[in-house]
Write a protein that holds these residues in place. Structure first.
Motif, PDB file in Angstrom:
ATOM      1  N   VAL A 224      19.335  15.564  21.725  1.00 11.30           N
ATOM      2  CA  VAL A 224      18.955  14.234  21.254  1.00 11.30           C
ATOM      3  C   VAL A 224      20.229  13.447  20.966  1.00 11.30           C
ATOM      4  CG1 VAL A 224      17.746  12.922  19.467  1.00 11.30           C
ATOM      5  CG2 VAL A 224      16.804  15.096  20.270  1.00 11.30           C
ATOM      6  N   TYR A 225      20.491  12.456  21.808  1.00  8.23           N
ATOM      7  CA  TYR A 225      21.700  11.646  21.664  1.00  8.23           C
ATOM      8  C   TYR A 225      21.347  10.304  21.034  1.00  8.23           C
ATOM      9  CZ  TYR A 225      24.377  14.987  24.377  1.00  8.23           C
ATOM     10  OH  TYR A 225      25.021  16.129  24.784  1.00  8.23           O
ATOM     11  N   PRO A 226      22.310   9.690  20.334  1.00  7.99           N
ATOM     12  CA  PRO A 226      23.722  10.082  20.193  1.00  7.99           C
ATOM     13  C   PRO A 226      24.011  11.114  19.107  1.00  7.99           C
ATOM     14  CG  PRO A 226      23.387   7.966  19.140  1.00  7.99           C
ATOM     15  CD  PRO A 226      22.063   8.328  19.775  1.00  7.99           C
ATOM     16  N   ALA A 227      22.999  11.569  18.370  1.00  6.77           N
ATOM     17  CA  ALA A 227      23.258  12.542  17.296  1.00  6.77           C
ATOM     18  C   ALA A 227      23.948  13.795  17.829  1.00  6.77           C
ATOM     19  CB  ALA A 227      21.955  12.900  16.598  1.00  6.77           C
ATOM     20  N   ALA A 228      23.585  14.231  19.033  1.00  8.46           N
ATOM     21  CA  ALA A 228      24.151  15.457  19.594  1.00  8.46           C
ATOM     22  C   ALA A 228      25.641  15.349  19.882  1.00  8.46           C
ATOM     23  CB  ALA A 228      23.397  15.842  20.867  1.00  8.46           C
ATOM     24  N   GLU A 229      26.200  14.147  19.795  1.00 11.23           N
ATOM     25  CA  GLU A 229      27.642  13.995  19.982  1.00 11.23           C
ATOM     26  C   GLU A 229      28.431  14.593  18.817  1.00 11.23           C
ATOM     27  OE1 GLU A 229      29.228  13.074  22.485  1.00 11.23           O
ATOM     28  OE2 GLU A 229      27.874  11.867  23.712  1.00 11.23           O
ATOM     29  N   ILE A 230      27.799  14.741  17.653  1.00  6.88           N
ATOM     30  CA  ILE A 230      28.547  15.156  16.467  1.00  6.88           C
ATOM     31  C   ILE A 230      29.195  16.534  16.640  1.00  6.88           C
ATOM     32  CG2 ILE A 230      28.402  15.617  13.992  1.00  6.88           C
ATOM     33  CD1 ILE A 230      28.228  12.623  14.842  1.00  6.88           C
ATOM     34  N   PRO A 231      28.456  17.596  17.024  1.00  3.95           N
ATOM     35  CA  PRO A 231      29.148  18.874  17.238  1.00  3.95           C
ATOM     36  C   PRO A 231      30.139  18.827  18.394  1.00  3.95           C
ATOM     37  CG  PRO A 231      26.798  19.058  17.755  1.00  3.95           C
ATOM     38  CD  PRO A 231      26.992  17.734  17.124  1.00  3.95           C
ATOM     39  N   ARG A 232      29.842  18.028  19.410  1.00  5.67           N
ATOM     40  CA  ARG A 232      30.781  17.911  20.534  1.00  5.67           C
ATOM     41  C   ARG A 232      32.098  17.285  20.067  1.00  5.67           C
ATOM     42  NH1 ARG A 232      30.003  18.185  25.926  1.00  5.67           N
ATOM     43  NH2 ARG A 232      27.734  18.188  25.661  1.00  5.67           N
ATOM     44  N   ILE A 233      32.010  16.260  19.227  1.00  3.28           N
ATOM     45  CA  ILE A 233      33.216  15.623  18.698  1.00  3.28           C
ATOM     46  C   ILE A 233      34.027  16.626  17.891  1.00  3.28           C
ATOM     47  CG2 ILE A 233      34.008  13.930  16.982  1.00  3.28           C
ATOM     48  CD1 ILE A 233      31.671  12.133  17.974  1.00  3.28           C
ATOM     49  N   ALA A 234      33.335  17.424  17.074  1.00  2.00           N
ATOM     50  CA  ALA A 234      34.045  18.433  16.286  1.00  2.00           C
ATOM     51  C   ALA A 234      34.783  19.419  17.192  1.00  2.00           C
ATOM     52  CB  ALA A 234      33.068  19.167  15.376  1.00  2.00           C
ATOM     53  N   ALA A 235      34.113  19.878  18.242  1.00  2.00           N
ATOM     54  CA  ALA A 235      34.737  20.844  19.150  1.00  2.00           C
ATOM     55  C   ALA A 235      35.933  20.237  19.868  1.00  2.00           C
ATOM     56  CB  ALA A 235      33.707  21.349  20.158  1.00  2.00           C
ATOM     57  N   ILE A 236      35.782  18.993  20.333  1.00  2.00           N
ATOM     58  CA  ILE A 236      36.853  18.334  21.080  1.00  2.00           C
ATOM     59  C   ILE A 236      38.081  18.112  20.207  1.00  2.00           C
ATOM     60  CG2 ILE A 236      37.490  16.142  22.188  1.00  2.00           C
ATOM     61  CD1 ILE A 236      34.635  16.054  23.307  1.00  2.00           C
ATOM     62  N   THR A 237      37.854  17.847  18.919  1.00  2.00           N
ATOM     63  CA  THR A 237      38.979  17.566  18.019  1.00  2.00           C
ATOM     64  C   THR A 237      39.538  18.820  17.352  1.00  2.00           C
ATOM     65  OG1 THR A 237      37.386  16.979  16.265  1.00  2.00           O
ATOM     66  CG2 THR A 237      38.300  15.186  17.588  1.00  2.00           C
ATOM     67  N   GLY A 238      39.095  19.988  17.789  1.00  2.00           N
ATOM     68  CA  GLY A 238      39.736  21.217  17.378  1.00  2.00           C
ATOM     69  C   GLY A 238      38.999  22.080  16.381  1.00  2.00           C
ATOM     70  N   ALA A 239      37.818  21.679  15.951  1.00  7.38           N
ATOM     71  CA  ALA A 239      37.068  22.494  14.996  1.00  7.38           C
ATOM     72  C   ALA A 239      36.395  23.666  15.705  1.00  7.38           C
ATOM     73  CB  ALA A 239      36.010  21.649  14.285  1.00  7.38           C
ATOM     74  N   ALA A 240      36.169  24.730  14.967  1.00  3.26           N
ATOM     75  CA  ALA A 240      35.347  25.838  15.454  1.00  3.26           C
ATOM     76  C   ALA A 240      33.894  25.502  15.164  1.00  3.26           C
ATOM     77  CB  ALA A 240      35.738  27.130  14.767  1.00  3.26           C
ATOM     78  N   VAL A 241      33.059  25.529  16.190  1.00  5.76           N
ATOM     79  CA  VAL A 241      31.648  25.175  16.023  1.00  5.76           C
ATOM     80  C   VAL A 241      30.810  26.442  16.126  1.00  5.76           C
ATOM     81  CG1 VAL A 241      29.734  23.769  16.853  1.00  5.76           C
ATOM     82  CG2 VAL A 241      32.071  22.892  16.983  1.00  5.76           C
ATOM     83  N   VAL A 242      29.986  26.664  15.107  1.00  4.97           N
ATOM     84  CA  VAL A 242      29.114  27.838  15.036  1.00  4.97           C
ATOM     85  C   VAL A 242      27.673  27.366  15.132  1.00  4.97           C
ATOM     86  CG1 VAL A 242      28.327  29.751  13.590  1.00  4.97           C
ATOM     87  CG2 VAL A 242      30.761  29.117  13.624  1.00  4.97           C
ATOM     88  N   GLN A 243      26.926  27.942  16.055  1.00  4.45           N
ATOM     89  CA  GLN A 243      25.533  27.550  16.252  1.00  4.45           C
ATOM     90  C   GLN A 243      24.590  28.586  15.644  1.00  4.45           C
ATOM     91  OE1 GLN A 243      23.000  25.768  19.836  1.00  4.45           O
ATOM     92  NE2 GLN A 243      23.786  27.778  20.343  1.00  4.45           N
ATOM     93  N   VAL A 244      23.576  28.084  14.930  1.00  2.00           N
ATOM     94  CA  VAL A 244      22.494  28.923  14.418  1.00  2.00           C
ATOM     95  C   VAL A 244      21.209  28.401  15.042  1.00  2.00           C
ATOM     96  CG1 VAL A 244      21.231  29.693  12.383  1.00  2.00           C
ATOM     97  CG2 VAL A 244      23.718  29.334  12.249  1.00  2.00           C
ATOM     98  N   ASN A 245      20.627  29.160  15.949  1.00  2.00           N
ATOM     99  CA  ASN A 245      19.432  28.713  16.662  1.00  2.00           C
ATOM    100  C   ASN A 245      18.737  29.931  17.280  1.00  2.00           C
ATOM    101  OD1 ASN A 245      18.291  25.969  17.154  1.00  2.00           O
ATOM    102  ND2 ASN A 245      18.224  26.674  19.270  1.00  2.00           N
ATOM    103  N   PRO A 246      17.406  29.963  17.259  1.00  2.00           N
ATOM    104  CA  PRO A 246      16.729  31.121  17.845  1.00  2.00           C
ATOM    105  C   PRO A 246      16.921  31.249  19.347  1.00  2.00           C
ATOM    106  CG  PRO A 246      15.254  29.910  16.369  1.00  2.00           C
ATOM    107  CD  PRO A 246      16.462  29.052  16.598  1.00  2.00           C
ATOM    108  N   GLU A 247      17.100  30.114  20.040  1.00  2.00           N
ATOM    109  CA  GLU A 247      17.179  30.113  21.494  1.00  2.00           C
ATOM    110  C   GLU A 247      18.497  29.516  21.962  1.00  2.00           C
ATOM    111  OE1 GLU A 247      14.878  31.530  23.238  1.00  2.00           O
ATOM    112  OE2 GLU A 247      13.439  31.806  21.605  1.00  2.00           O
ATOM    113  N   PRO A 248      18.919  29.847  23.188  1.00  2.00           N
ATOM    114  CA  PRO A 248      20.105  29.191  23.753  1.00  2.00           C
ATOM    115  C   PRO A 248      19.894  27.684  23.865  1.00  2.00           C
ATOM    116  CG  PRO A 248      19.485  31.125  25.044  1.00  2.00           C
ATOM    117  CD  PRO A 248      18.352  30.874  24.086  1.00  2.00           C
ATOM    118  N   THR A 249      20.983  26.935  23.840  1.00  2.00           N
ATOM    119  CA  THR A 249      20.927  25.484  24.004  1.00  2.00           C
ATOM    120  C   THR A 249      21.970  25.068  25.042  1.00  2.00           C
ATOM    121  OG1 THR A 249      22.628  24.785  22.415  1.00  2.00           O
ATOM    122  CG2 THR A 249      20.439  25.353  21.525  1.00  2.00           C
TER     123      THR A 249
END
Length: 257
Positions: free
Chosen positions: A201-226
């Protein structure tokens, strides 16, 4: 999962600035349906586009307000789950934590989170329909809305214009201040936890992408792959209520809460 949990716990335990980004999955565990899933019973004869647009409110404000009052009552009856409480526990340990949610309920607040950023607005923050769009209040008292009931929206105490639900409808932009604050937090964090969201769901889904691009470690918690799996430093398969308490316990062993 054990390896990813250990890796995620190490990242979280060493973090100084954390963003917790949540989606509908964490609220669903408390019994809060999405707006599409709330089209049940007497509401099932409508589609979301008839109830969740500015045009729908203009055409039939009583119908739209009645549905949102139904949804608000459902959310108010729900209780925060262990996932919400674990998010608040992260905030307690790391005061610089920012919670960014796509959910329109108040479960994070009731679990103890301080000022979460609501990207899609809130069922509990109605506003005037006049151009200024200033916050409005719900009428005092009232009764639980019946399913399928039309309810006239209240009038603004300042100008008399109708009051609308404080959510983002189809065709509307995200609140500028909320999205800007979320982007700033994602840019500055060193760990982002993405919890219960499909990442589509964009543009909200940009938030983790922005974190990853700017150097943060992103950890996902989800029952299914995304579709965002490849961006993440760790993928924890499971629900928020099951995984987040375990992650907090592993990040800060020996501590309670």
């Amino acid at each position: 999962m054990p390896g990813d949990l250990e890796r995620a716990a190490g990242l979280l335990g060493a973090a100084r600035r954390v963003v917790v980004f949540t989606g509908s999955g964490i609220s669903a565990e408390s019994g809060v349906p999405t707006f599409r899933d709330d089209l049940t019973g007497l509401w099932a004869r409508f589609d979301a586009e008839r109830l969740a647009t500015p045009e729908a409110f203009d055409a039939d404000p009583d119908l739209v307000w009645g549905w949102y009052e139904w949804r608000r009552a459902r959310a108010r009856a729900a209780e925060p789950n262990a996932g919400h409480r674990a998010v608040a526990a992260v905030e307690a340990r790391l005061p610089g934590t920012t919670v960014v949610t796509q959910n329109v309920d108040d479960l994070h607040e009731r679990a103890g989170s301080r000022d979460p950023i609501h990207l899609h607005g809130s069922l509990f923050a109605p506003r005037c329909t006049a151009p200024a769009g200033h916050p409005a209040a719900f009428p005092a008292g009232g009764t639980e809305p019946d399913e399928g009931r039309r309810i006239p929206p209240p009038r603004c105490a300042s100008c008399g214009a109708p009051v609308r639900p404080g959510v983002v409808w189809f065709g509307e932009a995200l609140p500028v201040a909320a999205f800007s604050a979320a982007v700033d937090a994602a840019t500055a964090c060193d760990v982002l936890l993405s919890v219960g969201t499909s990442g589509v769901v964009y543009p909200a889904a940009e938030i983790p992408r922005i974190a990853a691009i700017t150097g943060a470690a992103v950890v996902q918690v989800n029952p299914e792959p995304t579709p965002m799996d490849e961006l993440y430093a760790a993928n924890l398969r499971g629900t928020a209520a099951a995984v987040l308490p375990a992650l907090v316990a592993a990040a800060w062993p020996g501590e309670r809460g």
